[in-house]
Design an enzyme around this catalytic site. Structure first.
Site, PDB file in Angstrom:
ATOM      1  CG  ASN A  27     -28.497  68.716  20.918  1.00 37.87           C
ATOM      2  OD1 ASN A  27     -29.091  67.886  21.591  1.00 37.87           O
ATOM      3  ND2 ASN A  27     -29.133  69.563  20.112  1.00 37.87           N
ATOM      4  CB  SER A  37     -32.916  76.057  25.999  1.00 39.75           C
ATOM      5  OG  SER A  37     -32.304  74.833  26.162  1.00 39.75           O
ATOM      6  CG  ASP A  70     -33.860  74.525  29.164  1.00 41.22           C
ATOM      7  OD1 ASP A  70     -32.811  74.015  28.764  1.00 41.22           O
ATOM      8  OD2 ASP A  70     -34.931  74.428  28.546  1.00 41.22           O
TER       9      ASP A  70
END
Ligand code: G16
Length: 562
Positions: free
Chosen positions: A392, A81, A297
């Site tokens: 986030n 990620s 990702d």
């Protein structure tokens, strides 16, 4: 953990289908390094060259999970990620597209730490016996990976692990993480009343694009969104997606170099933008622009723009949650539906101003849970419509079966109500309900901005963020940091929380907490306060405190720490 004699005996009949010879031969190809592994916030994640044995054993866990669930399809995603290019990782996806059930994380951790082939076999026995797994059940597993070069070899390790229990498997190649979640759910629901869609990547594109077109039909188009793809899998996949969105969507893609893997997430992507509170490299902003960043990702997104005085303005996961909750509440009302309530789930990283806005302006219930989509998703399922976002940029909206039933059985008694019902239905299709999905969240935000004809600045006016800062502290051993209360308080190391509290008290509107990351080898410090200078000082003081505490700090003390 080693198998007790009792476990050995009670599971012996069941173990007939583990081919010990094949387990030993395959396991020998994937020796365990001298490292301790933990299934963390989002699976195993670390330097790619340490992961071979872990991924092999994850294949075994995936097959066992599928057998336990009577042959349901389990997903395996090989990705790290937002982490740097040299890292990689793996996470497991449960049948409805959600993260692996919490209790199985401990099994994944235990199996990954077995020292010898015999101990691997022993632990399989323990699982089969204690979880009553019928090894004669079939096992079905699907997998994909992001663009990291290490992914290809790790896929081979996974395939070897799948062979141990004879799992049937399909390699979907390079995918975004949410696409793998989507496919897993579709495969498990095909030809059932819960059918989630066509189980192909093309089916994913078709479903989202069709719903988006309904949502923006007849509305004036906005200017193109400038999209930073972090030089990750989001770039080629979003280009593919554009073939389905066609004229309905205008985008200018930047940071799409997946050939040079060292550029992945480097000075770009959602994590860089959120943490640094600045634009990524390769993206020139003017005050007219509306910009967004995916992570490596494509399961996270943040938006941003530049004010007239050239100030960078971030519209993070909290702002997206507020926008989505506001829009859904209005649509439900406009549809004349009075029995669907909306709730929002956040983590301790949520800006204090966003929580106030949700509670006091939108009047919605807000829950706070530990970091990790798995915790937020679970909590969001308690609401009719659960909006969950981490600051986030990781999040989505989940509609309960009851809410969906109401939406699909309501017609609306006026053209305006019928139109709101149509939008609600399309919204439930455009939103990826399995997991946070940057593509789907992008379409969600663009839908709202298009329907309202809003600029990012208008969206931003809902509330003003308290200044905040995130700091990473490199420590010798992050596992000594233990938290409670949705990670807002440290209980270990002893005394550290009292020292943090004493500093926070000195700052106006001060709030700070410390927790170990579950994806990187760092401890994270979050701080917010009344002004930017006070916030920075608070963050760097706490950073310094953590670094110095019990001499746990590792490497050079960062210059800015106080
Ligand atoms: C993963 C998780 C997120 C989490 C993030 C950071 O995101 O899915 O829920 O917020 O890690 O976690 P931590 O602070 O424990 O390092 P991603 O996008 O990296 O998969």
């Amino acid at each position: 953990m080693l198998l007790s004699e009792q476990n050995r005996t009670s599971s012996s009949v069941n173990m007939a289908s583990v081919n010990v010879l094949s387990l030993n031969t395959l396991s020998d190809l994937h020796p365990k390094p001298d490292t301790t592994f933990t299934y963390g916030t989002a699976g195993f994640r670390m330097k790619a060259d340490l992961l071979d044995s872990v991924i092999f054993r994850t294949g075994i866990i995936a097959a066992l999970r599928s057998k336990k669930l009577g042959g349901k399809v389990i997903g395996v995603m090989i990705t790290a990620s937002h982490n740097p290019a040299a890292d990689n990782g793996v996470k497991l996806v449960d049948p409805m597209g959600e993260m692996l059930e919490g209790s199985w994380e401990a099994h994944a951790t235990a199996l990954s730490n077995a020292q010898t082939n015999e101990q691997v076999l022993d632990y399989i026995h323990v699982m089969v016996s204690s979880l009553k797994i019928d090894l004669t059940n079939p096992a079905n597993v699907v997998y994909g990976r992001d663009t990291r070069p290490s992914g290809e070899a790790l896929v081979s390790a996974l395939e070897d692990g799948l062979k141990v229990l004879g799992a049937q498997s399909t390699d979907y190649g390079i995918l975004t993480t949410p696409q793998l979640h989507y496919l897993t759910r579709c495969l498990n629901t095909v030809n059932t009343p819960e059918s989630y869609g066509e189980p192909t990547v093309e089916g994913y594109y078709k479903k989202l694009a069709a719903a988006y077109k309904v949502l923006v039909e007849g509305k004036p188009k906005l200017s193109p969104v400038i999209l930073d793809c972090a030089n990750g899998v989001g770039a080629p996949k979003f280009k593919e997606f554009m073939n389905f969105l066609g004229d309905s969507f205008a985008v200018k893609i930047v940071n799409d170099d997946i050939e040079n893997s060292s550029k992945l997430n480097l000075n770009s992507g959602a994590d860089f933008v959120k943490t640094g509170q600045r634009a990524p490299v390769g993206l020139k902003m003017t005050p007219q622009d509306r910009c967004a960043s995916f992570d490596g990702d494509a399961d996270r997104i943040v938006y941003y723009y530049m004010d007239e005085d050239n100030t960078f303005k971030l519209l993070d996961g909290d702002k997206i949650a507020g926008l989505a909750a506001m829009f859904i509440i209005d649509l439900v009302k406009a549809a004349g539906i009075d029995n669907i309530s909306v709730g929002v789930v956040q983590t301790a990283y949520a800006n204090g101003a966003s929580t106030q806005y949700l509670r006091n302006t939108l009047n919605v219930p807000v829950s706070c849970v530990s970091t990790g989509v798995k915790h937020l998703h679970h909590e969001a399922l308690k609401y009719d419509v659960g909006v969950y976002f981490e600051a986030n940029g990781h999040g989505t909206v989940v509609f309960s079966p009851t809410a969906l039933k109401t939406i699909y059985s309501t017609e609306g008694s006026s053209p305006a109500q019928a139109s709101a019902v149509r939008s609600l239905r399309a919204l439930s299709e455009v939103i990826n309900q399995t997991v946070g999905d940057a593509f789907s969240d992008l379409l969600l935000v663009e839908t709202i901005l298009t329907q309202r004809q809003w600029t990012p600045k208008i969206w931003d006016q809902a509330y003003s963020d308290l200044p905040n800062r995130l700091v990473k502290v490199v420590v010798k051993e992050r596992s000594i940091f233990k938290t409670v209360d949705a990670e807002r308080k440290l209980v270990e190391p002893a005394g550290l929380q009292d020292a943090i509290d004493a500093i926070v008290l000195k700052f106006r509107d001060g709030r700070s907490f410390v927790r170990p990351s579950g994806t990187e080898d760092v401890v994270r410090v979050y701080a917010e306060a009344a002004t930017r200078p006070e916030t920075d000082e608070l963050a760097f003081r706490i950073g310094g405190l953590v670094f110095d505490f019990n001499s746990n700090g590792s490497g050079t003390r960062p210059r800015e720490f106080i």
